[in-house]
Design an enzyme around this catalytic site. Sequence first.
Site, PDB file in Angstrom:
ATOM      1  N   ARG A 183      -0.003 -12.688   3.977  1.00  0.00           N
ATOM      2  CA  ARG A 183       1.434 -12.910   3.746  1.00  0.00           C
ATOM      3  C   ARG A 183       2.283 -12.567   4.965  1.00  0.00           C
ATOM      4  O   ARG A 183       3.464 -12.840   4.985  1.00  0.00           O
ATOM      5  CB  ARG A 183       1.882 -12.122   2.516  1.00  0.00           C
ATOM      6  CG  ARG A 183       1.175 -12.640   1.262  1.00  0.00           C
ATOM      7  CD  ARG A 183       1.592 -11.884   0.027  1.00  0.00           C
ATOM      8  NE  ARG A 183       3.007 -12.048  -0.273  1.00  0.00           N
ATOM      9  CZ  ARG A 183       3.620 -11.455  -1.289  1.00  0.00           C
ATOM     10  NH1 ARG A 183       2.943 -10.657  -2.084  1.00  0.00           N
ATOM     11  NH2 ARG A 183       4.898 -11.639  -1.506  1.00  0.00           N
ATOM     12  N   PRO A 239       0.838  -1.212   0.000  1.00  0.00           N
ATOM     13  CA  PRO A 239       0.000   0.000   0.000  1.00  0.00           C
ATOM     14  C   PRO A 239       0.866   1.253   0.000  1.00  0.00           C
ATOM     15  O   PRO A 239       1.980   1.242   0.508  1.00  0.00           O
ATOM     16  CB  PRO A 239      -0.793  -0.107   1.296  1.00  0.00           C
ATOM     17  CG  PRO A 239      -0.046  -1.048   2.152  1.00  0.00           C
ATOM     18  CD  PRO A 239       0.744  -1.952   1.244  1.00  0.00           C
ATOM     19  N   GLU A 240       0.359   2.292  -0.583  1.00  0.00           N
ATOM     20  CA  GLU A 240       1.101   3.553  -0.598  1.00  0.00           C
ATOM     21  C   GLU A 240       0.411   4.551   0.324  1.00  0.00           C
ATOM     22  O   GLU A 240      -0.652   4.286   0.881  1.00  0.00           O
ATOM     23  CB  GLU A 240       1.199   4.073  -2.033  1.00  0.00           C
ATOM     24  CG  GLU A 240       2.036   3.133  -2.911  1.00  0.00           C
ATOM     25  CD  GLU A 240       2.594   3.824  -4.134  1.00  0.00           C
ATOM     26  OE1 GLU A 240       2.781   5.048  -4.102  1.00  0.00           O
ATOM     27  OE2 GLU A 240       2.844   3.128  -5.127  1.00  0.00           O
TER      28      GLU A 240
END
Length: 293
Positions: free
Chosen positions: A123, A2-3
């Site tokens: 993850r 994510p940014e």
Amino acid sequence: MPELPEVETVRRGLQPVMEGARFTKVEAHRGDLRWPLPKDFVARLQGRKVEGLGRRAKYLLADLSSGEVLVMHLGMSGSFRVVRSRGESTPGGYYHERSKQAAHDHVVFHMSSGARIAFNDPRRFGMMKLVQRAELEREPLLRQLGPEPLGNEFDAAMLARACKGKKTSLKAALSDQRIVAGLGNIYVCEALNRARLSPRRRASTIATKAGLPNERAQALVDAIKAVLKEAIEAGGSSLRDHRRTDGELGDFQHNFRVYDREGKPCPTPGCRGTIRRVVQTGRSTFFCPVCQK
Ligand SMILES: [Zn+2]
């Protein structure tokens, strides 16, 4: 990954259910995220109040009544799912769809606001850490970070100073978290297209020899701030798995000019170029070779 706009959108989604609320119960199902959860994690949170929920780069910072700060990072695949009596939501638009499988709910916060907040991370590259508020400035994760791109400290003069004499590409310089914090592949590509600068241009060319900003530095700073603000307003880069109440997909990805648009026409008015993809420092770069010089 994510940014910044996604993380800011997540922060805004969590703020109403976390700020001013206490952790009435904390479940830690899996302690092995990117790093093990802090010692006595549950005990250090339970009963504490969240006095404020802030953000630094891509880290969420929950100020606790205990004097500690809960530092959280979404990693590659992390998300928070908020469950309330009237339904559930996953704040933050993500470019890649987020898991909703309960098996990946590694940490669950039960808040006195009535909300249950599940941190889901298939993850397990996400992280949670507890840091004394007084020691936050010395925290290794945060210490090296450059200025916030939407803050006043980030301007053309600062960016030119940081790029002065740099032989690396503009793409590499803008992706360097020590120069500016929180920018990633998507928004670096988008900002460079808006500023009509090639990602392959030498970073030093946005500054004079003395390190003063030229027009390119100003165009770049303006483009970075504009694209981040628009993405935050749109609710992160995409809302693929999260339809708005009106049923429309409210995703910013429809507004991407170059990212993931290889072979498509360049959206710059009057430009007849085609978006190209090249690999720079192991990551895909999308740009228009015609109008980005
Ligand atoms: Zn173009």
